[in-house]
Write a protein that holds these residues in place. Structure first.
Motif, PDB file in Angstrom:
ATOM      1  N   VAL A   1     -53.057  54.570  64.811  1.00  0.00           N
ATOM      2  CA  VAL A   1     -53.391  55.980  64.646  1.00  0.00           C
ATOM      3  C   VAL A   1     -53.858  56.521  65.988  1.00  0.00           C
ATOM      4  N   VAL A   2     -53.737  57.831  66.175  1.00  0.00           N
ATOM      5  CA  VAL A   2     -54.174  58.478  67.414  1.00  0.00           C
ATOM      6  C   VAL A   2     -55.655  58.803  67.266  1.00  0.00           C
ATOM      7  N   GLU A   3     -56.494  58.085  68.007  1.00  0.00           N
ATOM      8  CA  GLU A   3     -57.931  58.329  67.940  1.00  0.00           C
ATOM      9  C   GLU A   3     -58.371  59.426  68.908  1.00  0.00           C
ATOM     10  N   ARG A   4     -57.635  59.582  70.029  1.00  0.00           N
ATOM     11  CA  ARG A   4     -57.927  60.665  70.960  1.00  0.00           C
ATOM     12  C   ARG A   4     -56.664  61.052  71.695  1.00  0.00           C
ATOM     13  N   LYS A   5     -56.273  62.338  71.610  1.00  0.00           N
ATOM     14  CA  LYS A   5     -55.109  62.857  72.322  1.00  0.00           C
ATOM     15  C   LYS A   5     -55.482  63.062  73.786  1.00  0.00           C
ATOM     16  N   ALA A   6     -54.485  62.911  74.655  1.00  0.00           N
ATOM     17  CA  ALA A   6     -54.704  63.090  76.088  1.00  0.00           C
ATOM     18  C   ALA A   6     -53.436  63.658  76.720  1.00  0.00           C
ATOM     19  N   VAL A   7     -53.585  64.167  77.939  1.00  0.00           N
ATOM     20  CA  VAL A   7     -52.452  64.634  78.724  1.00  0.00           C
ATOM     21  C   VAL A   7     -52.462  63.831  80.012  1.00  0.00           C
ATOM     22  N   PRO A   8     -51.415  63.115  80.328  1.00  0.00           N
ATOM     23  CA  PRO A   8     -50.174  62.959  79.574  1.00  0.00           C
ATOM     24  C   PRO A   8     -50.403  62.092  78.331  1.00  0.00           C
ATOM     25  N   ASP A   9     -49.454  62.169  77.390  1.00  0.00           N
ATOM     26  CA  ASP A   9     -49.638  61.460  76.121  1.00  0.00           C
ATOM     27  C   ASP A   9     -49.652  59.942  76.281  1.00  0.00           C
ATOM     28  N   THR A  10     -49.203  59.435  77.427  1.00  0.00           N
ATOM     29  CA  THR A  10     -49.285  57.985  77.650  1.00  0.00           C
ATOM     30  C   THR A  10     -50.739  57.531  77.748  1.00  0.00           C
ATOM     31  N   GLN A  11     -51.658  58.469  77.906  1.00  0.00           N
ATOM     32  CA  GLN A  11     -53.086  58.142  77.963  1.00  0.00           C
ATOM     33  C   GLN A  11     -53.803  58.367  76.631  1.00  0.00           C
ATOM     34  N   ASP A  12     -53.050  58.719  75.569  1.00  0.00           N
ATOM     35  CA  ASP A  12     -53.646  58.801  74.235  1.00  0.00           C
ATOM     36  C   ASP A  12     -54.339  57.484  73.922  1.00  0.00           C
ATOM     37  N   ILE A  13     -55.477  57.568  73.259  1.00  0.00           N
ATOM     38  CA  ILE A  13     -56.159  56.361  72.794  1.00  0.00           C
ATOM     39  C   ILE A  13     -55.696  56.107  71.358  1.00  0.00           C
ATOM     40  N   LEU A  14     -55.090  54.937  71.144  1.00  0.00           N
ATOM     41  CA  LEU A  14     -54.620  54.545  69.824  1.00  0.00           C
ATOM     42  C   LEU A  14     -55.570  53.495  69.254  1.00  0.00           C
ATOM     43  N   GLY A  15     -55.756  53.558  67.964  1.00  0.00           N
ATOM     44  CA  GLY A  15     -56.489  52.517  67.262  1.00  0.00           C
ATOM     45  C   GLY A  15     -55.500  51.729  66.417  1.00  0.00           C
ATOM     46  N   ARG A  16     -55.592  50.424  66.486  1.00  0.00           N
ATOM     47  CA  ARG A  16     -54.746  49.566  65.646  1.00  0.00           C
ATOM     48  C   ARG A  16     -55.623  49.055  64.511  1.00  0.00           C
ATOM     49  N   TYR A  17     -55.173  49.291  63.283  1.00  0.00           N
ATOM     50  CA  TYR A  17     -55.955  48.954  62.095  1.00  0.00           C
ATOM     51  C   TYR A  17     -55.179  48.025  61.178  1.00  0.00           C
ATOM     52  N   GLU A  18     -55.900  47.109  60.549  1.00  0.00           N
ATOM     53  CA  GLU A  18     -55.350  46.288  59.473  1.00  0.00           C
ATOM     54  C   GLU A  18     -55.795  46.904  58.159  1.00  0.00           C
ATOM     55  N   ILE A  19     -54.850  47.056  57.244  1.00  0.00           N
ATOM     56  CA  ILE A  19     -55.142  47.609  55.924  1.00  0.00           C
ATOM     57  C   ILE A  19     -54.790  46.551  54.890  1.00  0.00           C
ATOM     58  N   ASP A  20     -55.762  46.217  54.045  1.00  0.00           N
ATOM     59  CA  ASP A  20     -55.537  45.275  52.947  1.00  0.00           C
ATOM     60  C   ASP A  20     -55.176  46.057  51.699  1.00  0.00           C
TER      61      ASP A  20
END
Length: 175
Positions: free
Chosen positions: A130-149
């Motif tokens: 999921v996108v936790e923080r948008k940034a410019v350029p988008d290659t600097q977006d902070i993504l969170g990786r989550y496990e869902i049970d």
């Protein structure tokens, strides 16, 4: 299950969803935006493609993917005991992960069966970004990786963040 306990939404094949309804008359996967049954008839069809993506039934899977599924359709359909297959879990996770986690859904990384200590099926595990923080350029977006049970019926049980990374990272580095 009585008609009042059953979800009011229609599947992509035009049949009524077989899942139990919540207080609003819809299951965990559907809401009032989905096509619903008419109180006078249960045989109504829809052209809404988003419904086709979010509600796959055994008939839909076997019709669309006969050559891909082969003789074993157990991983792509809902069984008589209420358990769901891979396709339905994938669709459920894609359509609901962003709402569950509270950030915009970006990607489904992995879906697979969980096994207990005896090697028996024990629900599902999905990994999403999921996108936790948008940034410019988008290659600097902070993504969170989550496990869902999820349980065997495809219902969310828990989730946890396992990694944070920049979208442009090519390795397994963390933020």
């Amino acid at each position: 299950m009585s008609d009042t306990d059953q979800c009011r939404a229609l599947t992509a094949g035009g049949e009524r969803c077989t899942r139990p309804a919540q207080d609003d008359g819809f299951c965990y996967q559907h809401d009032e935006d989905d096509p619903t049954i008419d109180d006078d008839t249960t045989d109504t069809t829809t052209d809404d493609e988003s419904t086709a993506e979010s509600s796959t039934t055994e008939d839909d899977v076997s019709d669309e993917n006969d050559e891909d599924v082969g003789d074993d359709e157990s991983e792509a359909s809902q069984s008589d005991d209420g358990t769901v297959g891979l396709i339905e879990v994938r669709d459920t996770v894609r359509s609901n992960a962003g709402k569950l986690i509270g950030h915009p859904f970006d990607a489904l990384v992995e879906v697979g069966r969980q096994r207990d200590d005896d090697g028996e099926d024990d629900g599902w595990l999905a990994v999403v970004e999921v996108v936790e923080r948008k940034a410019v350029p988008d290659t600097q977006d902070i993504l969170g990786r989550y496990e869902i049970d999820l349980n065997d019926r495809g219902e969310f049980q828990s989730y946890r963040r396992v990694q944070r990374l920049h979208r442009g990272d090519t390795g397994e580095s963390e933020v």
